[in-house]
Write an enzyme that holds these catalytic residues in place. Structure first.
Site, mmCIF file in Angstrom:
data_model
loop_
_atom_site.group_PDB
_atom_site.id
_atom_site.type_symbol
_atom_site.label_atom_id
_atom_site.label_comp_id
_atom_site.label_asym_id
_atom_site.label_seq_id
_atom_site.Cartn_x
_atom_site.Cartn_y
_atom_site.Cartn_z
ATOM 1 C CB ILE A 146 -1.871 10.030 9.449
ATOM 2 C CG1 ILE A 146 -1.730 11.484 8.997
ATOM 3 C CG2 ILE A 146 -3.308 9.574 9.337
ATOM 4 C CD1 ILE A 146 -2.037 11.709 7.517
ATOM 5 C CD GLU B 6 7.516 -1.834 7.327
ATOM 6 O OE1 GLU B 6 6.889 -2.262 6.344
ATOM 7 O OE2 GLU B 6 8.077 -0.733 7.320
HETATM 8 N N1 COA Z 1 4.846 18.297 -1.562
HETATM 9 C C1 COA Z 1 5.849 18.905 -0.897
HETATM 10 N N2 COA Z 1 6.112 18.701 0.414
HETATM 11 C C2 COA Z 1 5.318 17.839 1.075
HETATM 12 C C3 COA Z 1 4.254 17.173 0.461
HETATM 13 C C4 COA Z 1 4.031 17.440 -0.915
HETATM 14 N N3 COA Z 1 3.047 16.823 -1.567
HETATM 15 N N4 COA Z 1 3.658 16.389 1.385
HETATM 16 C C5 COA Z 1 4.306 16.555 2.538
HETATM 17 N N5 COA Z 1 5.303 17.426 2.353
HETATM 18 C C6 COA Z 1 6.247 17.877 3.379
HETATM 19 C C7 COA Z 1 5.532 18.259 4.667
HETATM 20 O O1 COA Z 1 5.122 19.616 4.607
HETATM 21 C C8 COA Z 1 6.609 18.026 5.688
HETATM 22 O O2 COA Z 1 7.533 19.096 5.613
HETATM 23 P P1 COA Z 1 8.105 19.777 6.942
HETATM 24 O O3 COA Z 1 8.911 18.689 7.597
HETATM 25 O O4 COA Z 1 8.921 20.913 6.405
HETATM 26 O O5 COA Z 1 6.911 20.199 7.726
HETATM 27 C C9 COA Z 1 7.324 16.784 5.152
HETATM 28 O O6 COA Z 1 7.044 16.747 3.758
HETATM 29 C C10 COA Z 1 6.889 15.479 5.814
HETATM 30 O O7 COA Z 1 5.497 15.338 5.692
HETATM 31 P P2 COA Z 1 4.644 14.589 6.845
HETATM 32 O O8 COA Z 1 3.278 14.432 6.293
HETATM 33 O O9 COA Z 1 4.810 15.286 8.147
HETATM 34 O O10 COA Z 1 5.425 13.200 6.932
HETATM 35 P P3 COA Z 1 5.346 12.034 8.002
HETATM 36 O O11 COA Z 1 6.432 12.174 8.964
HETATM 37 O O12 COA Z 1 3.965 11.860 8.542
HETATM 38 O O13 COA Z 1 5.721 10.780 7.067
HETATM 39 C C11 COA Z 1 5.760 9.644 4.955
HETATM 40 C C12 COA Z 1 4.961 10.537 5.926
HETATM 41 C C13 COA Z 1 4.842 9.353 3.779
HETATM 42 C C14 COA Z 1 7.032 10.325 4.513
HETATM 43 C C15 COA Z 1 6.116 8.301 5.693
HETATM 44 O O14 COA Z 1 4.940 7.699 6.126
HETATM 45 C C16 COA Z 1 6.862 7.339 4.775
HETATM 46 O O15 COA Z 1 8.063 7.431 4.643
HETATM 47 N N6 COA Z 1 6.127 6.388 4.130
HETATM 48 C C17 COA Z 1 6.739 5.405 3.232
HETATM 49 C C18 COA Z 1 7.054 4.104 3.915
HETATM 50 C C19 COA Z 1 5.856 3.403 4.450
HETATM 51 O O16 COA Z 1 4.731 3.821 4.369
HETATM 52 N N7 COA Z 1 6.086 2.239 5.036
HETATM 53 C C20 COA Z 1 4.988 1.420 5.532
HETATM 54 C C21 COA Z 1 5.192 0.642 6.701
HETATM 55 S S1 COA Z 1 6.102 1.367 8.088
#
Ligand code: COA
Length: 437
Positions: free
Chosen positions: A215, A234
């Site tokens: 996103i 970052e």
């Molecule tokens: N319950 C169960 N599974 C969930 C879920 C929930 N509430 N929300 C997402 N998932 C699953 C998705 O279906 C997806 O599964 P898949 O790989 O089998 O399709 C997986 O989790 C990843 O979700 P997605 O939304 O595609 O993740 P993303 O790659 O966009 O990353 C974060 C999102 C939140 C994991 C990532 O941004 C992160 O690690 N954030 C923490 C660190 C951060 O924000 N740092 C800030 C500066 S860089």
């Protein structure tokens, strides 16, 4: 500069590794690939060699077979997909910490026996650039008992507090690895809706931080019409690099490092790698400084855009785990969000799709669940406290939780949940005493 007297082979480097040693690895895009590709070859003669990684780049043989289980332990400061996969075979465990504290987390149990990372070849003064990522390298190498660097002739030379001089390393392994290509997913309709909601709150002259995940990267497409943006982030990926190349970013309104693009990690494709190479406008800063909220706050109108996995009706966000299963890490989410809110005019956004499709183990089918929930899953980690959350955004809108009571928060969050879950969430919120009427 001549460094021939320090050059060793990867086999010689591995020959120095003994049972029980603790080895800190360069993070993300500067992971020492030659060393990791070959470490399984010493498995028969070592036990309990601990490797610390962060946002591990790729998978290696030692992570892919249970026969290496007793030889290696992987301690991770931020899980990536290969790290999650390695849990099937290896003793892999997450070390909780904010990204700005990763150097501290590495050094707290004692000085590592080795710090091994990747750098550029040295310039005429003997300075090698840690290149594309300095989450903790410049803070850790000074304290390791021995420092080994893989010199990759393909690594872009970046400027910042990320230079290591040849005289300060013990050994050098020349390598030539292609740069890792992390291709951002093309934005889908939900990404566009979320990005559109966030873009309404962004102004010309804002200083932006864009986090990891699908996103945030999509949001950059919506910033193309803005003017005079600054970057204090970052993570610098293709989206932000493209904005800078289009002239949307000039850093002229920044108070801290005016005119400079400041980042700790460079990760994306050749788009961003070519952009940062020998670019005097880009400053790669150690995360201990870059992500310190007291640094982040120095720029006015700082905006952070991060993402999360699950939010409860009071605003607690789990951004790193699915229940008790570690998925990624806290990373810099709290660092950047808190710093942003300390900035004059700062705004922080936490974005998520309203639903996820997850596997139902009983039926074997994928079913749609709400990511806005009455309570986080048992064992889930609170990556961002409800005290620190400001805007939460889904494809159904953006709500600002700052200053709202729990009851008001629950109602606002339900208003941006998927419509088919809203009635159920309201009923559960009343049952839990979250909504008072
Ligand atoms: N319950 C169960 N599974 C969930 C879920 C929930 N509430 N929300 C997402 N998932 C699953 C998705 O279906 C997806 O599964 P898949 O790989 O089998 O399709 C997986 O989790 C990843 O979700 P997605 O939304 O595609 O993740 P993303 O790659 O966009 O990353 C974060 C999102 C939140 C994991 C990532 O941004 C992160 O690690 N954030 C923490 C660190 C951060 O924000 N740092 C800030 C500066 S860089």
């Amino acid at each position: 500069m001549d460094y021939k007297n320090k050059v060793i082979t990867v086999e010689q480097a591995l020959g120095m590794v003994k049972s029980g040693m603790r080895i800190a690895l360069g993070d993300a895009t500067v992971e020492p690939q030659a060393f990791l590709e070959n470490i399984h070859t010493i498995a028969d003669r070592v036990r309990d060699v601990e490797l610390t990684n962060c946002l591990g780049l790729r998978s290696y043989p030692f992570m892919e077979d249970a026969k290496y289980h007793d030889s290696f332990i992987l301690r991770s400061l931020f899980y990536s997909k290969p790290t999650r996969e390695a849990e099937k075979y290896l003793r892999v465990s997450y070390a909780p910490c904010h990204l700005r504290h990763t150097a501290r987390a590495i050094l707290a149990p004692g000085k590592p026996d080795f710090f091994i990372t990747t750098c550029t070849p040295p310039d005429e003064n003997g300075n090698m650039s840690i290149g594309m990522s300095n989450i903790y390298s410049s803070d850790v190498y000074k304290h390791a008992k021995k420092v080994i660097v893989e010199i990759n002739d393909k690594m872009p030379f970046t400027y910042g507090d990320n230079l290591i001089n040849v005289k300060d390393v013990d050994y050098i392994i020349p390598v030539s690895f292609p740069l890792p290509q992390d291709v951002p997913p093309a934005p889908n309709e939900k990404d566009r809706m979320i990005a559109g909601h966030i873009a309404e709150y962004l102004k010309d002259g804002d200083c932006v931080q864009i986090g990891i995940g699908g996103i945030p990267n999509s949001v950059t497409e919506f910033l193309a019409e803005k003017k005079d943006l600054g970057i204090h982030t970052e993570l610098l990926g293709d989206g932000l690099a493209r904005l800078a190349m289009r002239g949307v970013v000039n850093g002229s309104k920044k108070q801290f490092m005016k005119g400079k693009i400041v980042t700790s990690i460079v990760m994306g494709t050749d788009v961003v790698y070519d952009f940062v190479n020998k670019n005097p406008d880009v400053y790669v800063m150690s995360c201990s400084k870059c992500n310190d909220p007291y640094t982040v706050r120095k720029n006015r109108n700082q905006v952070s855009i991060n993402t999360t996995l699950e939010v409860d009706l009071t605003g607690q966000a789990c951004s790193e785990a699915i229940g008790s299963r570690q998925f990624s890490g806290t990373g810099g989410q709290a660092d950047t969000t808190i710093g942003t809110q300390m900035s004059k005019g700062g705004r922080s956004f936490l974005a998520l799709y309203s639903t996820a499709k997850v596997l139902n183990k009983q039926t074997g089918e994928r079913e749609e669940i709400s990511k806005i929930v009455p309570q986080l899953k048992p064992g889930a980690t609170v990556s961002l406290q409800r005290n620190d959350v400001m805007y939460i955004v889904t494809e159904y809108g953006a709500v600002n939780l700052m200053g709202l009571s729990v009851s008001e928060r629950a109602k606002k969050l339900i208003s941006i949940a998927h419509p088919k879950f809203r009635d159920g969430l309201t009923a559960q919120a009343k049952e839990l005493g979250l909504i008072k009427e």
